[in-house]
Design a protein around this motif. Sequence first.
Motif, short mmCIF file in Angstrom:
data_model
loop_
_atom_site.label_atom_id
_atom_site.label_comp_id
_atom_site.label_asym_id
_atom_site.label_seq_id
_atom_site.Cartn_x
_atom_site.Cartn_y
_atom_site.Cartn_z
N ASN A 415 75.74 116.29 -38.29
CA ASN A 415 74.52 115.94 -39.00
C ASN A 415 74.24 116.63 -40.34
N TYR A 416 74.80 117.77 -40.72
CA TYR A 416 74.86 118.33 -41.95
C TYR A 416 76.02 118.26 -42.69
N SER A 417 77.19 118.59 -42.29
CA SER A 417 78.61 118.61 -43.03
C SER A 417 79.04 117.22 -43.38
N ARG A 418 78.80 116.23 -42.75
CA ARG A 418 79.34 114.67 -42.93
C ARG A 418 78.32 114.14 -44.14
N PHE A 419 77.14 114.60 -44.44
CA PHE A 419 76.33 114.18 -45.39
C PHE A 419 76.02 115.00 -46.65
N ILE A 420 76.35 116.30 -46.38
CA ILE A 420 76.05 117.25 -47.45
C ILE A 420 77.16 117.64 -48.19
N GLU A 421 77.22 117.19 -49.37
CA GLU A 421 78.66 117.59 -50.26
C GLU A 421 78.69 118.60 -51.07
N PRO A 422 79.83 119.58 -51.20
CA PRO A 422 79.69 120.60 -52.19
C PRO A 422 79.28 120.07 -53.55
N GLY A 423 78.43 121.01 -53.95
CA GLY A 423 77.66 120.72 -55.23
C GLY A 423 76.28 120.03 -55.27
N ASP A 424 76.05 119.64 -53.96
CA ASP A 424 74.53 119.19 -53.61
C ASP A 424 73.67 120.58 -53.68
N VAL A 425 72.27 119.98 -53.92
CA VAL A 425 71.53 121.27 -53.99
C VAL A 425 70.31 120.97 -53.08
N ALA A 426 70.07 122.26 -52.30
CA ALA A 426 68.96 122.00 -51.33
C ALA A 426 67.64 121.90 -52.11
N ILE A 427 66.77 121.11 -51.66
CA ILE A 427 65.51 120.95 -52.46
C ILE A 427 64.36 121.50 -51.42
N GLY A 428 63.20 121.73 -52.15
CA GLY A 428 62.13 122.07 -51.30
C GLY A 428 61.42 121.28 -50.05
N THR A 429 61.25 121.64 -49.00
CA THR A 429 60.40 120.72 -48.00
C THR A 429 58.95 121.56 -47.19
N ASP A 430 58.47 121.15 -46.82
CA ASP A 430 57.57 121.65 -45.85
C ASP A 430 58.40 121.79 -44.36
N ALA A 431 59.22 122.97 -44.58
CA ALA A 431 60.28 122.82 -43.40
C ALA A 431 59.83 122.88 -41.87
N ARG A 432 58.46 123.34 -41.56
CA ARG A 432 58.03 123.27 -40.21
C ARG A 432 56.73 122.22 -40.33
N PRO A 433 56.71 121.07 -40.28
CA PRO A 433 55.59 120.35 -40.48
C PRO A 433 54.71 120.30 -39.05
N ALA A 434 55.42 120.61 -37.89
CA ALA A 434 54.86 120.62 -36.56
C ALA A 434 55.67 121.59 -35.63
N ASP A 435 55.00 121.89 -34.55
CA ASP A 435 55.80 122.77 -33.71
C ASP A 435 57.15 122.08 -33.30
N ASP A 436 58.11 122.97 -33.32
CA ASP A 436 59.42 122.61 -32.87
C ASP A 436 60.18 121.92 -33.64
N VAL A 437 59.86 121.31 -34.90
CA VAL A 437 60.37 120.76 -35.93
C VAL A 437 60.60 121.26 -37.05
N LEU A 438 61.90 121.29 -37.49
CA LEU A 438 62.55 121.69 -38.72
C LEU A 438 63.21 120.82 -39.62
N VAL A 439 62.99 120.95 -41.04
CA VAL A 439 63.22 119.84 -41.79
C VAL A 439 63.81 120.68 -42.91
N THR A 440 65.07 120.16 -43.36
CA THR A 440 65.59 120.76 -44.82
C THR A 440 66.18 119.28 -45.46
N ALA A 441 66.20 119.57 -46.90
CA ALA A 441 66.72 118.52 -47.68
C ALA A 441 67.53 118.84 -48.81
N TYR A 442 68.21 117.81 -49.31
CA TYR A 442 69.28 118.06 -50.16
C TYR A 442 69.66 117.01 -51.07
N LYS A 443 69.93 117.21 -52.22
CA LYS A 443 70.27 116.06 -53.11
C LYS A 443 71.55 116.19 -54.00
#
Length: 687
Positions: A415-443
């Motif tokens: 779910n990470y390695s297939r879609f996030i390529e070398p050179g992509d940049v992590a971008i800011g998120t509200d990483a924990r918008p709810a209990d038990d939920v984790l969100v990260t994002a890349y471009k």
Amino acid sequence: MTPRRSIDVRRKHSRALAIGSGLALVVGGGAASSAGTEPGHEPDDRPISVVNWNDERQTVDGFGGSFAFHKAGSIQRLDEPIRTRILDMIFNRDNGIGMDIVRVMVGDGGLGEWGDDVYDGPTDTIMPEPGELVWDQPDWDEKKDDFDRYQIWLMNEAKKRGVDTFVASAWSPPAWMKENASVTGGGDGPNRLRDDMYQEYADYLAEYVLGYEEHFDIEIDYISPANEPDFSGGYSSSLWTPEELNEFVRDYLAPTFDERDVPAQILLGEAIEFSDEYVRPALNDPDTVDDVDVVAAHAYAGLVDDATAPDPDEWTTSNDLGKTIWQTEYMNQGAPQDRIFENNTITDGLRYANVIGNMIEMVDLNAYFWWWPASNSGADGSNLIRLMNDGSPQSGNPTETGEYRTFKRYYTFGNYSRFIEPGDVAIGTDARPADDVLVTAYKDPGTGEFAIVAVNNADDDRAIRFDLDGFPSDLDSVVPYRTSASENLWKQEDVDVVDGTLDVKLRGSSVTTFVPQEAELPDLPRVRDVFSTYPAEENDGMSRGLKIRDDGDGGAMLTNIRHGTHVEYANVNFADGSAAGFLDQKGELRMHARVAPMRGGTIEVRLDDPRNGPVVGELDVPAADDPHACARPWAGWCPSEWITVSTDIDTDPDDGAYGFHDMYLVFENHPRANLKMFNLDAVEFSD
């Protein structure tokens, strides 16, 4: 994990899928799937994660794995087409998880003790004797093809699939450089490099990098002088203190690389605990800090919050200096961890999805590595894909059989390695918008493509809104790819983006990656396995007359089950017929079904054909005391009537649940009694 408890957890997922959740339950040809959302039909008080396109953070270097200790050989020895399939599953993005980095072992040549046998070394050394390079020997042309053959073959296969980053870690200097004259913790004296061998060792690593490029056309991009410098054991190892590593890099390795124009960068640390402790003297030394290109650590210790999160305080020095941080080795390690069936299921997959996301979000991690991506190891915990063999790898040289087991962590890693390529940049998120939920994002700053990875650790579905702040204005929809208890990184229906917002329902206990349509990848082959659940409504085909209905309590179930009907689950990988990986449990497999009895009957488990296929198990469903009590679920279901029935599964290699098969659940009662037998919620396997 008890069968009843695990099916009950899946039950919660099915209830959330069925009604009032904003997911469309689509049933056609017997198959059920869930779309991601119905934008605009949900209340506005759902949790919001703002994903900020312009909040650029660390650059992602990639996702990798190691092939040390001859494990590449267990792939090379496979027959075609399995060999190519496994390689593609590791490195290919179209039909695999697209790993970007290969980590190999700098050979040490052996001469150590392992139990009562001489330990002959996991890889060949380039310098078996002082000053004697193998490629300077007169018979080098005859020896070359056999030298470090497994790792070199693997690196070349990875190159064919687009990998161009290679890391070489040294577990130990050659024995003749060590105080104990051994590459392991055996021998007489301390397990460490001799003080008078620092320059010899620096030259050795330089020769390794230069020689692999000259003789094998392989560019080693990063060199690590010490794998786990805080460990001494019965395999290749060598102890260092943090101060000794600083001295070695400052006074020997970096000057030697500069003087000899060695192109590899220096990766330092790789201690057992996930912290930069072993690199701090070098980071705090103005004469060394610029020579440390990557600060690396393993994650066998030092994680908090149920061992899923790093301690940011342990990375303050590296973060303050803006250093590149890699986690270069982690796995499920040792019994009883390797023996627990749950450690191969979505429970384990979620754990590693959280580890990866937390490290990226909390300490600005740049790269994440698994230990062995695929291997014929002696238990399940060390790999993402386990290659089955005819004996324990510790008992000699077992032969690979061609079957393989793919664990849930393979898919959540993907779910990470297939879609996030070398050179992509992590971008800011509200990483924990709810209990038990984790969100990260890349471009991708160049193309405008992106990936949002959302981990839902809750048993129940969670409605989430993504506020896509600053995203391209022409973004109309995204494509979700989901791993859950029943899905293996499967593509879902497109989800519309409305006015810069994305309303989604995250399935309970799942990892979902959202990408724009221009970054869409093919769906992975729809393979099922013994580590997944089998919801009745998510079948691949069913007899005429069977129905998927709401159970009246928020769930979906299979109803109208009568004699001679069946459901199909296609392309099930039973591997070697085992649920657990140890030899004493080989071929042991059980199935459990959650049913609501009415007239009762039998569930036959057949392979490849619902009428003539071999029967590998029979589950007996008793009749209810009052067969009519729960016969009308739409009028009010009675969940107390759900029970679990079980059976052993025949795993004979010739005609049993062994290898790949289509699986049919065939429902049997009295041929003349056209009566409803029971309702079915889900089936699953266990050890």
